[in-house]
Design a protein around this motif. Sequence first.
Motif, PDB file in Angstrom:
ATOM      1  N   ILE A  67      -6.493  -3.479  13.141  1.00 48.92           N
ATOM      2  CA  ILE A  67      -5.117  -3.500  12.636  1.00 48.92           C
ATOM      3  C   ILE A  67      -4.972  -2.193  11.899  1.00 48.92           C
ATOM      4  N   GLU A  68      -4.122  -1.320  12.428  1.00 46.94           N
ATOM      5  CA  GLU A  68      -4.012  -0.003  11.843  1.00 46.94           C
ATOM      6  C   GLU A  68      -2.732   0.082  11.018  1.00 46.94           C
ATOM      7  N   VAL A  69      -2.855   0.569   9.791  1.00 43.62           N
ATOM      8  CA  VAL A  69      -1.658   0.872   8.997  1.00 43.62           C
ATOM      9  C   VAL A  69      -1.643   2.373   8.758  1.00 43.62           C
ATOM     10  N   GLU A  70      -0.470   2.873   8.473  1.00 42.20           N
ATOM     11  CA  GLU A  70      -0.308   4.279   8.153  1.00 42.20           C
ATOM     12  C   GLU A  70      -1.170   4.628   6.932  1.00 42.20           C
ATOM     13  N   TRP A  71      -1.718   5.831   6.906  1.00 41.54           N
ATOM     14  CA  TRP A  71      -2.485   6.258   5.725  1.00 41.54           C
ATOM     15  C   TRP A  71      -1.595   6.148   4.480  1.00 41.54           C
ATOM     16  N   GLY A  72      -2.161   5.624   3.405  1.00 41.91           N
ATOM     17  CA  GLY A  72      -1.392   5.470   2.167  1.00 41.91           C
ATOM     18  C   GLY A  72      -0.827   4.066   2.009  1.00 41.91           C
ATOM     19  N   ARG A  73      -0.900   3.266   3.082  1.00 45.88           N
ATOM     20  CA  ARG A  73      -0.412   1.880   3.004  1.00 45.88           C
ATOM     21  C   ARG A  73      -1.595   0.919   2.890  1.00 45.88           C
ATOM     22  N   TYR A 101      -0.549  -0.782  -4.959  1.00 44.48           N
ATOM     23  CA  TYR A 101      -1.895  -0.775  -4.375  1.00 44.48           C
ATOM     24  C   TYR A 101      -2.652   0.495  -4.758  1.00 44.48           C
ATOM     25  N   ARG A 102      -2.253   1.105  -5.878  1.00 47.25           N
ATOM     26  CA  ARG A 102      -2.875   2.378  -6.261  1.00 47.25           C
ATOM     27  C   ARG A 102      -4.223   2.136  -6.924  1.00 47.25           C
ATOM     28  N   SER A 103      -5.173   2.911  -6.492  1.00 48.81           N
ATOM     29  CA  SER A 103      -6.566   2.682  -6.863  1.00 48.81           C
ATOM     30  C   SER A 103      -6.860   2.962  -8.334  1.00 48.81           C
ATOM     31  N   PRO A 104      -7.639   2.088  -8.960  1.00 44.52           N
ATOM     32  CA  PRO A 104      -8.114   2.350 -10.328  1.00 44.52           C
ATOM     33  C   PRO A 104      -9.149   3.472 -10.423  1.00 44.52           C
ATOM     34  N   THR A 105      -9.758   3.877  -9.311  1.00 37.88           N
ATOM     35  CA  THR A 105     -10.849   4.861  -9.404  1.00 37.88           C
ATOM     36  C   THR A 105     -10.502   6.237  -8.847  1.00 37.88           C
ATOM     37  N   VAL A 106      -9.459   6.329  -8.032  1.00 33.67           N
ATOM     38  CA  VAL A 106      -9.084   7.646  -7.485  1.00 33.67           C
ATOM     39  C   VAL A 106      -7.582   7.676  -7.192  1.00 33.67           C
ATOM     40  N   THR A 107      -6.934   8.732  -7.677  1.00 29.35           N
ATOM     41  CA  THR A 107      -5.506   8.885  -7.419  1.00 29.35           C
ATOM     42  C   THR A 107      -5.301  10.025  -6.438  1.00 29.35           C
ATOM     43  N   THR A 108      -4.570   9.744  -5.366  1.00 30.46           N
ATOM     44  CA  THR A 108      -4.234  10.790  -4.407  1.00 30.46           C
ATOM     45  C   THR A 108      -2.834  11.280  -4.738  1.00 30.46           C
TER      46      THR A 108
END
Length: 361
Positions: free
Chosen positions: A109-115, A293-300
């Motif tokens: 199941i592929e989602v767009e990067w960032g989703r 859904y933003r990560s607690p360990t790395v922010t892009t």
Amino acid sequence: MATDGHKRLVIPGPVEVRREILEAQTEWMIGHRTPEFADLFARLQAKLKQVFLTQYRVIVSGSSGTGLWEGASRNCIRDDRRVLHLVGGAFSERWAEISKANGKQVDVIEVEWGRAHTPEMVADALQKQRYDAVCAVHNETSTGVTNPIQDIGAVVSQYDETLFLIDSVSGLLGVELRPDDWHVDVVLTSSQKAFALPPGLSFCSVSDRVLERAKQIPYRGYYFDFLELDELLKKNNTPATPPVSLMFAADKQLDDVLAEGLSNRWARHLQMRDMTINWAQMRNFGLYAQEGYRSPTVTTVANTRNMDVSGMAKFMAQRGWGMDQGYGKIKGKTFRIAHMGDMQPAELEEVLSGIDEFLGQ
Ligand SMILES: *Cc1c(COP(=O)(O)O)cnc(C)c1O
């Protein structure tokens, strides 16, 4: 230890390792078939079960996390059945490739990067096809997305024959994860990311269901055979020579993690995530990962200001920081700020004001 020229790492792996942890590796060598090693391994096992929040076992592997990807695929997926991979970034993509490379029949199941992936997507796929396993990346390091593992686990748990396998290489210890409560059968992680150890060691929790499955698979390979690893683990040992020095470091790091407390550690990462998000938004940068859904360990950070990312990295290097410049196909259009491992909010503050200085010149 010389510090000349050392750049403190702000990249999402390998991360900065504290001096005490590096120094723990300089213990005198011991043989791995000795009572001293059995003691070390037993201590590690007890602490690993505490930080993985599992009643089962935690396999310790002398490899990077990639090895355990292969192990998880080989031990959990029968050759005549299928596996479902949730793909939405460079790492989830690679794990699916590894399952294929091991001859497994893979659907994605592929989602767009960032989703993020949603439980509904997984529910839909499981209704249409039987799967031996669902494989997901908890914290997609390339995009800075944290997937809703608890909710997806609730869906997967409705299917008795389907195991739920999680890569939490950049999540575990930094992001809440409760494998036993969330119906996760395998959680694998590497030493050099959220664990804040040097590279070369990896860990995975393995449920009893996984060992039952492995018994039905004749060719599991040898180095990552979970049944063999479990047999030896019961005797506080490993089938092959383990990276003993790294284990000394892990022993110390786990003491420090438990002293901080898991929930304090999760909270520290959430605080640093929010600091980074605020910083980016105040400066008119975008955020690459979907809200919620933003990560607690790395922010892009989406480079909507067209900042010269490699210029920023050079500027920061002169000030003693090792910065990321974005991953793979989103390099330059994004850059990642890791707030992973043992980083403290005060250090992150220094990093962010360093980038401000660059922006202000
Ligand atoms: C780095 C990373 C990996 C690969 O781990 P290695 O230890 O380099 O083999 C796998 N998954 C994620 C999410 C990662 O960040």
